[in-house]
Structures are given as structure tokens and as C-alpha cells.
Motif scaffolding. Structure first.
Motif, short mmCIF file in Angstrom:
data_model
loop_
_atom_site.label_atom_id
_atom_site.label_comp_id
_atom_site.label_asym_id
_atom_site.label_seq_id
_atom_site.Cartn_x
_atom_site.Cartn_y
_atom_site.Cartn_z
N ALA A 157 29.13 -1.46 -84.55
CA ALA A 157 29.45 -1.29 -85.97
C ALA A 157 28.61 -2.21 -86.84
O ALA A 157 28.07 -1.78 -87.88
CB ALA A 157 30.94 -1.54 -86.22
N ARG A 158 28.45 -3.45 -86.42
CA ARG A 158 27.67 -4.40 -87.22
C ARG A 158 26.20 -4.04 -87.26
O ARG A 158 25.52 -4.19 -88.28
CB ARG A 158 27.86 -5.81 -86.66
CG ARG A 158 29.27 -6.35 -86.87
CD ARG A 158 29.50 -7.70 -86.21
NE ARG A 158 28.48 -8.66 -86.60
CZ ARG A 158 27.63 -9.21 -85.72
NH1 ARG A 158 27.67 -8.89 -84.45
NH2 ARG A 158 26.75 -10.09 -86.13
N LEU A 159 25.67 -3.53 -86.14
CA LEU A 159 24.27 -3.13 -86.09
C LEU A 159 24.02 -1.93 -87.00
O LEU A 159 23.06 -1.90 -87.78
CB LEU A 159 23.88 -2.79 -84.65
CG LEU A 159 22.43 -2.34 -84.42
CD1 LEU A 159 21.44 -3.42 -84.87
CD2 LEU A 159 22.21 -1.99 -82.95
N ARG A 160 24.90 -0.93 -86.93
CA ARG A 160 24.75 0.25 -87.78
C ARG A 160 24.92 -0.11 -89.26
O ARG A 160 24.21 0.40 -90.13
CB ARG A 160 25.79 1.31 -87.38
CG ARG A 160 25.53 1.91 -86.00
CD ARG A 160 26.62 2.91 -85.64
NE ARG A 160 26.40 3.50 -84.33
CZ ARG A 160 27.21 4.38 -83.76
NH1 ARG A 160 28.31 4.78 -84.39
NH2 ARG A 160 26.94 4.88 -82.55
N TYR A 161 25.86 -1.01 -89.53
CA TYR A 161 26.10 -1.44 -90.92
C TYR A 161 24.87 -2.16 -91.47
O TYR A 161 24.44 -1.91 -92.60
CB TYR A 161 27.31 -2.38 -90.96
CG TYR A 161 27.69 -2.83 -92.34
CD1 TYR A 161 28.68 -2.18 -93.07
CD2 TYR A 161 27.07 -3.93 -92.93
CE1 TYR A 161 29.04 -2.61 -94.34
CE2 TYR A 161 27.40 -4.36 -94.20
CZ TYR A 161 28.39 -3.69 -94.90
OH TYR A 161 28.73 -4.11 -96.17
N ALA A 186 32.43 3.55 -85.62
CA ALA A 186 32.42 2.59 -84.52
C ALA A 186 33.26 1.34 -84.80
O ALA A 186 33.52 0.55 -83.89
CB ALA A 186 30.99 2.16 -84.22
N ASP A 187 33.70 1.19 -86.05
CA ASP A 187 34.36 -0.06 -86.47
C ASP A 187 35.87 -0.01 -86.24
O ASP A 187 36.66 -0.05 -87.19
CB ASP A 187 34.04 -0.32 -87.94
CG ASP A 187 34.34 -1.76 -88.33
OD1 ASP A 187 34.70 -2.56 -87.44
OD2 ASP A 187 34.21 -2.08 -89.52
N THR A 192 33.76 -4.64 -90.60
CA THR A 192 32.87 -4.43 -91.75
C THR A 192 33.65 -3.77 -92.89
O THR A 192 34.78 -3.34 -92.71
CB THR A 192 31.68 -3.50 -91.37
OG1 THR A 192 32.17 -2.15 -91.25
CG2 THR A 192 31.04 -3.92 -90.06
N ASP A 193 33.00 -3.70 -94.05
CA ASP A 193 33.60 -2.99 -95.19
C ASP A 193 32.88 -1.65 -95.40
O ASP A 193 32.65 -1.23 -96.52
CB ASP A 193 33.57 -3.84 -96.46
CG ASP A 193 32.14 -4.12 -96.93
OD1 ASP A 193 31.19 -3.90 -96.13
OD2 ASP A 193 31.98 -4.57 -98.07
#
Length: 228
Positions: A157-161, A186-187, A192-193
């Protein structure tokens, strides 16, 4: 950590362990308190690598990057491990030295990291590129097999964000929206927001219904109708 604490006298090990537990418990919800507990543990057992590492993360959480970097370096000297390399590089960013962070991304230590560590290093390197005003390069830095994969990992999730955010900075809004949506999928832990960023891109505005109701209420509206 337990193994490292066994090197201490039993009573001291118990005191250190209790402080480390509080650091872990409070790090996200109250980092200032976590930092306080980490300093106590550090005073009690500064020669224990796990204590130096915990103190580093607590300092990092409150923005004391120079202090955090010193603790991470100490822990690394004690253990010989490279797992702290990405967060050490991010401390360099926090200290206003993105060039140093970027240089660390090219060091041999990165090849010794596990997959999760290499993803973290890629995130830090992309952040350093953006710090240096190299937005297009940040986009390229994040493009990787891990980004293209449909598998979901704790870092997905962090990578895609981060990729979505980088795309948005270079004006590729449609692609950014797609990747924010993928980040949201994925989050599962809500790290993430992405949902808020999607709503912002779609022009959705949220209204506080309770506040709106209070604003619309006129003075004296709670009174009954006038008699006459």
C-alpha cells in the motif's frame, strides 16, 4: 531482544524490558511518551543493541533525526546487521541531506537487505529525489517488479501510494488516481490516506452534518411557537 537482555542482571533486565514494552506500545499513539521511556531504557542499558535501536526509532518518531541516526549507527556497529540502512538514509533526508540518502541507496549494503528492506530503500530514494526537485526521477525510481506485482505485502500500500503521489506531482493525475485506488485496495491496515486522496481527485467534499445542523439552527429555535 530477550536474548540480548539475558546479558543483564535479572532485576535490571526486567526494568529495561518494561521500558521497551512501553516504547513499542506508545510509539504510534504518543511518540513523545515513547521517547521518554526510550531514554530511561538507554540510561539503564546503553550497551544493549536492542535498546539503542528502540531509542533510535523513538527519536525518529519525534523528528530528532541526528539523535536517531546516532543510535541506529550504534546498534549497527553492535550487531553488524544492515536492516537499519533504509531508516538511517531517511534520517539523512530529515537532516536536509537528500544527496547523502541517495548515495546510501547505491551502496553494497542495499543488496544485503531482504525484499521488504529493499522496498523501503526505494521509497527513501524516491523521497530524496523529490527533496532535490527531481520529480520525474522519483517516478522512475519507484517503478519496480514489486510495484508491478499484484501480490499484496505489508509494504504494498505504501509503495503504490508513493507512486501515485509522485505521478500527481508530475501532472499525471489520471494515472495517479488509478494508483491511489490500487493503494486503497491493498491498505487493509489503514496506513495511508488513499481514500481521502481519491475523494480529493474526484472532487468529493465531505460535510459535517452535525456542525451544519448547529449552524442552521437559529437562536431561540428550541422554544415553542409564539402564542397569539
Amino acid at each position: 531482544m530477550r536474548q540480548e537482555l539475558l546479558s543483564l542482571p535479572k532485576t535490571l533486565a526486567g526494568d529495561v524490558a518494561r521500558n521497551l514494552v512501553m516504547v513499542a506500545k506508545l510509539l504510534d499513539e504518543d511518540p513523545e511518551k515513547a521517547y521518554g521511556y526510550s531514554r530511561v531504557a538507554l540510561r539503564l542499558a546503553s550497551r544493549v543493541a536492542a535498546v539503542r535501536e528502540a531509542a533510535g526509532f523513538a527519536a525518529y518518531a519525534v523528528g530528532k533525526y541526528s539523535e536517531a541516526l546516532a543510535e541506529f549507527r550504534a546498534a549497527r556497529r553492535m550487531t553488524g546487521s544492515v536492516e537499519l540502512w533504509p531508516v538511517m538514509a531517511d534520517c539523512e533526508r530529515g537532516l536536509g541531506r537528500p544527496e547523502k540518502a541517495l548515495a546510501m541507496a547505491g551502496e553494497p549494503e542495499v543488496q544485503k537487505l531482504d525484499r521488504a528492506g529493499q522496498v523501503e530503500m526505494r521509497l527513501v530514494a524516491a523521497g530524496a529525489r523529490r527533496d532535490m526537485g527531481q520529480a520525474e526521477a522519483a517516478v522512475v525510481t519507484l517503478q519496480s517488479p514489486e510495484l508491478a506485482s499484484s501480490a499484496v505485502h505489508p509494504w504494498t500500500a505504501r509503495l503504490r501510494y508513493a507512486y501515485a503521489d509522485a505521478l500527481l506531482e508530475v501532472g499525471r493525475a489520471d494515472e495517479a488516481r488509478d494508483w491511489f485506488a490500487r493503494a486503497l485496495e491493498a491498505d487493509q491496515a489503514g496506513t495511508t490516506d488513499a481514500s481521502d486522496r481519491l475523494a480529493e481527485l474526484d472532487g468529493v467534499q465531505f460535510t459535517d452534518v452535525l456542525e451544519e445542523s448547529e449552524d442552521e439552527a437559529e437562536p431561540g429555535s428550541a422554544e415553542g411557537p409564539e402564542k397569539g
